[in-house]
Motif scaffolding. Sequence first.
Motif, short mmCIF file in Angstrom:
data_model
loop_
_atom_site.label_atom_id
_atom_site.label_comp_id
_atom_site.label_asym_id
_atom_site.label_seq_id
_atom_site.Cartn_x
_atom_site.Cartn_y
_atom_site.Cartn_z
N GLU A 52 38.51 35.62 41.21
CA GLU A 52 39.39 34.54 41.29
C GLU A 52 38.51 33.69 40.74
O GLU A 52 37.61 32.95 41.46
N GLY A 53 38.33 33.24 39.42
CA GLY A 53 37.42 32.48 38.98
C GLY A 53 35.95 32.82 39.05
O GLY A 53 35.75 34.12 38.47
N VAL A 54 35.04 32.56 39.74
CA VAL A 54 33.74 33.12 40.01
C VAL A 54 33.84 33.86 41.19
O VAL A 54 32.83 34.56 41.38
N LYS A 55 34.59 33.77 42.04
CA LYS A 55 34.62 34.34 43.37
C LYS A 55 35.29 35.70 43.36
O LYS A 55 36.29 35.89 42.70
N GLU A 56 34.57 36.60 43.89
CA GLU A 56 35.12 38.03 44.07
C GLU A 56 36.27 37.74 45.50
O GLU A 56 35.70 37.43 46.58
N VAL A 57 37.41 38.42 45.34
CA VAL A 57 38.43 38.18 46.64
C VAL A 57 38.42 39.65 47.11
O VAL A 57 38.80 40.48 46.20
N HIS A 58 38.06 39.84 48.25
CA HIS A 58 38.34 41.13 49.01
C HIS A 58 39.36 41.01 49.84
O HIS A 58 39.15 40.41 51.13
N LYS A 59 40.44 41.72 49.85
CA LYS A 59 41.75 41.58 50.75
C LYS A 59 41.92 43.22 51.30
O LYS A 59 41.72 44.19 50.60
N LYS A 60 42.06 43.22 52.66
CA LYS A 60 42.29 44.68 53.33
C LYS A 60 43.70 44.16 54.15
O LYS A 60 43.96 43.19 54.67
#
Length: 188
Positions: free
Chosen positions: A100-108
């Motif tokens: 998401e842009g420069v951020k890695e998004v980690h969803k569980k």
Amino acid sequence: RRYPKYYVWSKTIWNCFCKRSNAWFGRNSLLRKRQYESYHENGNKSEVKYFKNNKLDGPYKSYWTNGNLKKESDYEDDKESVEIKTYYESGELQEHNYLEGVKEVHKKYYINGPLLSIQYKVNGVNEGPSVTYYENGIVKYWTNFKGGETIGNNGTFFSNGEPSLIYGGLDGDQHGWTYFGSEDGSNP
């Protein structure tokens, strides 16, 4: 024209089934993209992946023995993309990682669907809020990160949403202030 059970005709290559490794592979130039399939002992697919120049390149999927999707991602030049989805054996989404842009998004996710946790990272380091939820959707833990260090207000909560412990501090220092709560909402 019929071919033996373990041979399948492709427009550009002959593929053959190797009984020893339970894998489909193509006897073609290393410069061409080729598909590799492996199977579980029960006959269901285990993996489907693609190679180009002898490196993983293209979509990747692995499967549970029951045939349900286990993992899907994409490779380019032997490197896995940030977009990765994993699934429970029952088929429900377990994890979803994406950019998401420069951020890695980690969803569980819990096995029955609700969000279990969400975490943001930049260059592999925690950055922004990291939140864990109860199955009912209420926040269980909340931690803020900047450059991998905890900052600002952080806390834990009871399953009814009442704060259990909330603390504040700067640059990983959790000695700023602290609030202890109780499940019924009264101060202990």
